[in-house]
Design an enzyme around this catalytic site. Structure first.
Site, short mmCIF file in Angstrom:
data_model
loop_
_atom_site.label_atom_id
_atom_site.label_comp_id
_atom_site.label_asym_id
_atom_site.label_seq_id
_atom_site.Cartn_x
_atom_site.Cartn_y
_atom_site.Cartn_z
N ARG A 57 5.70 -24.80 13.46
CA ARG A 57 4.19 -24.51 13.41
C ARG A 57 3.39 -23.33 14.28
O ARG A 57 2.39 -23.51 14.46
CB ARG A 57 3.36 -26.07 13.77
CG ARG A 57 3.99 -26.93 12.77
CD ARG A 57 2.87 -27.99 12.75
NE ARG A 57 3.12 -29.14 11.77
CZ ARG A 57 3.92 -30.28 11.90
NH1 ARG A 57 4.29 -30.42 13.22
NH2 ARG A 57 4.19 -30.93 11.13
N LYS B 126 -1.71 -9.21 9.82
CA LYS B 126 -1.59 -9.54 8.61
C LYS B 126 -0.04 -9.84 8.31
O LYS B 126 0.63 -9.00 8.62
CB LYS B 126 -2.21 -8.70 7.43
CG LYS B 126 -3.66 -8.50 7.23
CD LYS B 126 -3.99 -7.63 6.09
CE LYS B 126 -5.48 -8.10 5.71
NZ LYS B 126 -5.91 -6.93 4.78
N GLU C 255 -1.71 6.42 5.50
CA GLU C 255 -2.55 5.48 6.32
C GLU C 255 -3.13 6.14 7.34
O GLU C 255 -4.70 5.77 7.54
CB GLU C 255 -1.89 4.34 6.80
CG GLU C 255 -0.94 3.30 5.96
CD GLU C 255 -1.84 2.47 4.94
OE1 GLU C 255 -3.18 2.54 5.39
OE2 GLU C 255 -1.17 1.89 4.20
N LYS D 290 -8.66 1.08 13.76
CA LYS D 290 -8.17 -0.26 13.12
C LYS D 290 -8.70 -1.21 13.95
O LYS D 290 -9.21 -2.31 13.61
CB LYS D 290 -6.52 -0.28 12.77
CG LYS D 290 -6.24 -1.66 12.44
CD LYS D 290 -5.50 -1.68 11.21
CE LYS D 290 -5.31 -3.09 10.58
NZ LYS D 290 -4.05 -3.21 9.79
N GLU E 55 -10.90 -10.48 7.43
CA GLU E 55 -11.19 -10.09 6.32
C GLU E 55 -12.12 -10.73 5.64
O GLU E 55 -11.98 -11.13 4.15
CB GLU E 55 -10.12 -9.75 5.49
CG GLU E 55 -10.43 -8.43 4.44
CD GLU E 55 -9.26 -7.90 3.83
OE1 GLU E 55 -8.27 -7.44 4.42
OE2 GLU E 55 -9.31 -7.83 2.63
N ARG F 70 -13.66 -5.66 7.13
CA ARG F 70 -12.04 -5.31 7.17
C ARG F 70 -11.88 -4.89 5.69
O ARG F 70 -10.91 -4.29 5.77
CB ARG F 70 -11.37 -6.51 7.56
CG ARG F 70 -9.97 -6.07 7.98
CD ARG F 70 -9.15 -7.21 8.70
NE ARG F 70 -7.80 -6.71 8.60
CZ ARG F 70 -6.78 -7.41 9.23
NH1 ARG F 70 -6.93 -8.36 10.21
NH2 ARG F 70 -5.59 -6.84 9.28
N ASN G 185 -8.96 -1.30 2.98
CA ASN G 185 -8.24 -1.38 1.98
C ASN G 185 -8.55 -0.07 0.84
O ASN G 185 -8.20 -0.21 -0.30
CB ASN G 185 -8.40 -2.62 1.07
CG ASN G 185 -7.78 -3.80 1.82
OD1 ASN G 185 -6.38 -3.65 2.12
ND2 ASN G 185 -8.50 -4.79 2.12
N HIS H 186 -6.19 1.09 -1.52
CA HIS H 186 -5.11 0.11 -1.77
C HIS H 186 -5.29 -0.61 -2.96
O HIS H 186 -4.48 -1.30 -3.55
CB HIS H 186 -5.24 -0.80 -0.52
CG HIS H 186 -4.50 -0.24 0.79
ND1 HIS H 186 -4.82 0.83 1.29
CD2 HIS H 186 -3.35 -0.80 1.52
CE1 HIS H 186 -4.21 1.16 2.37
NE2 HIS H 186 -3.38 0.31 2.39
N HIS I 93 -2.01 -0.61 -4.72
CA HIS I 93 -1.07 -1.90 -4.69
C HIS I 93 -0.52 -2.25 -6.16
O HIS I 93 0.35 -2.35 -6.80
CB HIS I 93 -1.86 -3.23 -4.29
CG HIS I 93 -1.61 -3.26 -2.65
ND1 HIS I 93 -2.54 -3.91 -1.98
CD2 HIS I 93 -1.09 -2.66 -1.90
CE1 HIS I 93 -2.15 -4.03 -0.61
NE2 HIS I 93 -1.16 -2.98 -0.60
N HIS J 155 4.78 2.57 -0.37
CA HIS J 155 3.30 2.12 -0.28
C HIS J 155 2.31 3.20 -0.02
O HIS J 155 1.29 3.56 -0.60
CB HIS J 155 3.30 1.03 0.89
CG HIS J 155 1.92 0.62 1.50
ND1 HIS J 155 1.22 -0.10 0.42
CD2 HIS J 155 1.25 1.01 2.37
CE1 HIS J 155 0.25 -0.45 1.01
NE2 HIS J 155 -0.19 0.23 2.22
N1 GLY Z 1 -3.74 -2.81 5.98
C1 GLY Z 1 -5.16 -3.43 5.89
C2 GLY Z 1 -5.28 -4.55 6.96
O1 GLY Z 1 -4.83 -4.68 7.89
O2 GLY Z 1 -6.47 -5.17 6.92
#
Ligand code: GLY
Length: 391
Positions: free
Chosen positions: A121, A143, A185, A227, A237, A241, A245, A248, A252, A264
């Site tokens: 957990r 993430k 990035e 960031k 997000e 946030r 993206n 992305h 993606h 990527h």
């Molecule tokens: N890679 C985008 C984020 O971490 O929100």
């Protein structure tokens, strides 16, 4: 050595440090043990890190329970690998007094973070990112996740790290294509948040490509500050946030459609061009940013269209992504219908249609009615995706 503190109010600790340095890998386990005391260590890494000697540098000859992901890369980013890591942790009789250490790129970090989040957990995770993608982006912000059989990062959760240690010297052994791809990035961060950083990248292309550690330290500092500021404001997000993206959404879809034959960062580069085309189609002001972004991406050796990737020395080797032969990529399906279908699976989709992060100008994301991701009519998206497929 440079240290940035990221505050993530949702975590019990209230935040975590990001440490940036060169040659800091040796002795890092002892530092982690001092800063997060009374924990058993468990390392998650992959075979490329083991081969490059970084695992040995980190452990310094100590026997530390570890799991080495084989093969390295996106193809191992699935539930099977996650389960194997969790079983290995249990086989080592580890308990809640464990800290998971993710040593590697985005795949390692995302799986190590996911394993830490669900093991007994939840136990702490420390990230030691060793690729340009992971140092700029994926190690920061909590993430975690794995891919589904159909789409990227389909399953996962937020699990903020206890600390992040960035050693720019580890980039020296990174394969050239991976190295360049991850720089997308950095271009993304500069484009969404900081024109001064964008100019820095434009002015230091040669030093970046020869992996000058001083310049890489500056690049890491800019990336982490940009960031961290966004993550602090919106850790899970809910809205702001989403700006991270940028590039992305289409990126993606292209990445999934290529069956991860494209990296990527290569797909994010293509996705940023898609965003620029959408901005034009929507009549957003033109400050020449698309040409500057495209120029920078090209100088960094990144693809800017789907069509032609693999033809001009960038992107995938030996494989023509536009017309893959069945022996080359048996299941690759890079056509407009498949790409549009993948877009409907985007995590930011509302009513099965994605929202797009667009720029208002260089360094500023377009925001209307408090929303940082914009609605764009499907026919406009279709036209842009079809343009991207042209050479
Ligand atoms: N890679 C985008 C984020 O971490 O929100």
């Amino acid at each position: 050595m440079n240290e940035i503190q990221v505050k993530v109010p949702a975590t019990p600790e209230g935040g975590y440090p990001i440490v940036i340095g060169t040659g800091i890998l040796s002795g890092l386990l002892e530092r982690i043990e001092r800063e997060i005391p009374n924990k058993a260590l468990f390392i998650v890494t992959d075979e490329s890190l083991a081969k490059a000697g970084h695992l040995a540098t980190l452990t310094g000859g100590r026997e530390v329970p570890s799991y080495v992901i084989r093969p390295a890369g996106e193809e191992s980013k699935h539930f099977g690998t996650l389960a194997a890591i969790l079983e290995a942790m249990e086989a080592h009789r580890l308990g809640r007094d464990t800290v998971v250490i993710g040593l590697g790129g985005g795949t390692v970090g995302d799986i190590a973070g996911f394993a830490a989040a669900v093991f007994k957990r939840g136990v702490p995770v420390v990230h030691i990112p060793t690729t340009t993608v992971a140092q700029a982006d994926s190690s920061i912000g909590g993430k975690t996740g794995v891919d589904s059989t159909q789409s990227k990062n389909a399953f996962g959760c937020f699990w903020h790290p206890a600390a992040v240690f960035i050693d720019t010297a580890t980039l020296a052994t990174l394969d050239e294509r991976q190295y360049r791809a991850g720089l997308a990035e950095s271009v993304k961060h500069a484009a969404i948040a900081n024109p001064e950083y964008f100019a820095f990248l434009e002015n230091h292309i040669d030093a970046i490509l020869r992996r000058d550690t001083d310049v890489l330290g500056t690049v890491a500092g800019y990336n982490c500050l940009i960031k961290a500021a966004v993550v602090e404001e919106d850790p899970t997000e809910k809205n702001k946030r989403r700006i991270l993206n940028y590039g992305h959404t289409v990126g993606h879809a292209v990445e999934s459609a290529s069956q991860y034959q494209l990296l990527h960062g290569e797909c994010v580069a293509i996705g940023m061009m898609a965003a620029g085309m959408l901005e034009r189609a929507m009549g957003l002001a033109d400050d020449g940013r698309m040409e500057r972004i495209e120029g920078l991406l090209k100088k960094l050796g990144l693809p800017t269209r789907i069509g032609g990737v693999g033809k001009d020395g960038v992107g995938i080797k030996k494989v023509d992504m536009v017309h893959p032969t069945s022996e080359q990529i048996p299941t690759c399906d890079m056509n407009i219908e498949h790409l549009l279908n993948l877009l409907t699976m985007d995590k930011k989709a509302v009513g099965k249609w994605p929202r797009f992060v667009l720029l208002e100008r260089l360094g500023q994301v377009y925001c209307r009615d408090g929303q940082w991701a914009a609605e764009v009519r499907p026919e406009v998206v279709k036209e842009v995706v079809s343009d991207l497929l042209k050479k």
